[in-house]
Write a protein that holds these residues in place. Structure first.
Motif, PDB file in Angstrom:
ATOM      1  N   MET A 188       0.828  -1.192   0.000  1.00  0.00           N
ATOM      2  CA  MET A 188       0.000   0.000   0.000  1.00  0.00           C
ATOM      3  C   MET A 188       0.874   1.258   0.000  1.00  0.00           C
ATOM      4  O   MET A 188       0.510   2.247  -0.599  1.00  0.00           O
ATOM      5  CB  MET A 188      -0.951  -0.054   1.178  1.00  0.00           C
ATOM      6  N   ASP A 189       2.037   1.144   0.677  1.00  0.00           N
ATOM      7  CA  ASP A 189       2.985   2.256   0.658  1.00  0.00           C
ATOM      8  C   ASP A 189       3.476   2.480  -0.773  1.00  0.00           C
ATOM      9  O   ASP A 189       3.836   1.528  -1.471  1.00  0.00           O
ATOM     10  CB  ASP A 189       4.193   1.950   1.545  1.00  0.00           C
ATOM     11  N   PHE A 190       3.469   3.729  -1.195  1.00  0.00           N
ATOM     12  CA  PHE A 190       3.914   4.159  -2.522  1.00  0.00           C
ATOM     13  C   PHE A 190       3.043   3.609  -3.653  1.00  0.00           C
ATOM     14  O   PHE A 190       3.374   3.780  -4.823  1.00  0.00           O
ATOM     15  CB  PHE A 190       5.395   3.835  -2.765  1.00  0.00           C
ATOM     16  N   THR A 191       1.948   2.940  -3.313  1.00  0.00           N
ATOM     17  CA  THR A 191       0.960   2.506  -4.300  1.00  0.00           C
ATOM     18  C   THR A 191      -0.354   3.231  -4.027  1.00  0.00           C
ATOM     19  O   THR A 191      -0.922   3.841  -4.923  1.00  0.00           O
ATOM     20  CB  THR A 191       0.764   0.975  -4.249  1.00  0.00           C
ATOM     21  N   LEU A 192      -0.819   3.200  -2.781  1.00  0.00           N
ATOM     22  CA  LEU A 192      -2.018   3.937  -2.381  1.00  0.00           C
ATOM     23  C   LEU A 192      -1.675   5.278  -1.748  1.00  0.00           C
ATOM     24  O   LEU A 192      -2.376   6.258  -1.941  1.00  0.00           O
ATOM     25  CB  LEU A 192      -2.848   3.116  -1.388  1.00  0.00           C
ATOM     26  N   VAL A 197      -4.922  -9.264 -11.140  1.00  0.00           N
ATOM     27  CA  VAL A 197      -3.977  -8.227 -11.551  1.00  0.00           C
ATOM     28  C   VAL A 197      -3.434  -7.605 -10.263  1.00  0.00           C
ATOM     29  O   VAL A 197      -4.197  -7.271  -9.358  1.00  0.00           O
ATOM     30  CB  VAL A 197      -4.637  -7.133 -12.422  1.00  0.00           C
ATOM     31  N   PHE A 198      -2.119  -7.463 -10.213  1.00  0.00           N
ATOM     32  CA  PHE A 198      -1.443  -6.967  -9.016  1.00  0.00           C
ATOM     33  C   PHE A 198      -0.660  -5.714  -9.352  1.00  0.00           C
ATOM     34  O   PHE A 198       0.142  -5.695 -10.278  1.00  0.00           O
ATOM     35  CB  PHE A 198      -0.494  -8.065  -8.507  1.00  0.00           C
ATOM     36  N   PHE A 199      -0.889  -4.656  -8.593  1.00  0.00           N
ATOM     37  CA  PHE A 199      -0.200  -3.374  -8.767  1.00  0.00           C
ATOM     38  C   PHE A 199       0.712  -3.170  -7.566  1.00  0.00           C
ATOM     39  O   PHE A 199       0.256  -3.251  -6.423  1.00  0.00           O
ATOM     40  CB  PHE A 199      -1.221  -2.236  -8.845  1.00  0.00           C
ATOM     41  N   ASP A 200       1.991  -2.887  -7.825  1.00  0.00           N
ATOM     42  CA  ASP A 200       2.934  -2.729  -6.718  1.00  0.00           C
ATOM     43  C   ASP A 200       4.096  -1.842  -7.143  1.00  0.00           C
ATOM     44  O   ASP A 200       4.418  -1.751  -8.326  1.00  0.00           O
ATOM     45  CB  ASP A 200       3.453  -4.093  -6.262  1.00  0.00           C
ATOM     46  N   ASP A 201       4.729  -1.237  -6.147  1.00  0.00           N
ATOM     47  CA  ASP A 201       5.841  -0.318  -6.411  1.00  0.00           C
ATOM     48  C   ASP A 201       7.210  -0.972  -6.242  1.00  0.00           C
ATOM     49  O   ASP A 201       8.224  -0.319  -6.445  1.00  0.00           O
ATOM     50  CB  ASP A 201       5.751   0.887  -5.472  1.00  0.00           C
ATOM     51  N   GLU A 202       7.244  -2.240  -5.852  1.00  0.00           N
ATOM     52  CA  GLU A 202       8.530  -2.909  -5.632  1.00  0.00           C
ATOM     53  C   GLU A 202       8.746  -4.022  -6.652  1.00  0.00           C
ATOM     54  O   GLU A 202       7.920  -4.928  -6.775  1.00  0.00           O
ATOM     55  CB  GLU A 202       8.598  -3.498  -4.222  1.00  0.00           C
TER      56      GLU A 202
END
Length: 145
Positions: free
Chosen positions: A1-5, A109-114
């Motif tokens: 959630m960090d840097f994504t939301l 579907v997966f959204f992530d910043d890492e």
């Protein structure tokens, strides 16, 4: 959630200093660091719900309670059908999400910043999307077709 939301003042929520509080429309921690929800997050979550999509949170934070507090304070916890928020591999998070919804990895579907999470979850057969500076409408809405 960090840097994504959200952006927790340039760090992860487990490096913040709760309890959090609202001041002049800004969500702050006890160090007066602002935690900001990215602008497209609420419109994305609302559109996914309008399209009857299941939404799950998968976070490996070391402070699950703090992440839950932020979901509540931003009033976005109501959009999530499932939350897997605890330390550890995202493989475990996705295994539980798969079991809970009874769907295949190929239907997720997966959204992530890492990048490490993108690579790890992608090996399961989940469609992965790298997020840079927060979730964006264009990244998500293409999957509503």
């Amino acid at each position: 959630m960090d840097f994504t939301l959200w952006d927790a003042g340039g760090t992860w929520c487990d490096a913040t200093n709760p309890p959090y509080y609202w001041s002049n429309g800004a969500l702050l921690d006890q160090s007066n660091s602002e935690i900001e929800l990215y602008p497209d997050v609420i419109p994305v979550l609302e559109e996914l719900k309008r399209n009857n999509r299941k939404i799950a949170a998968a976070s490996r934070t070391f402070e699950p309670t703090w992440a839950q507090d932020l979901l509540h304070l931003f009033d976005i916890d109501k959009y999530f059908d499932r939350k897997e928020i605890y330390p550890g591999s995202k493989i475990q998070h996705f295994s539980k999400i798969k079991k809970y919804f009874g769907i295949d990895y190929s239907d997720m579907v997966f959204f992530d910043d890492e990048h490490r999470n993108i690579l790890e979850v992608g090996k399961l057969g989940v469609e992965t999307v790298f997020v840079n500076d927060g979730l964006r409408k264009g990244q998500v809405f293409q999957y509503l077709k």
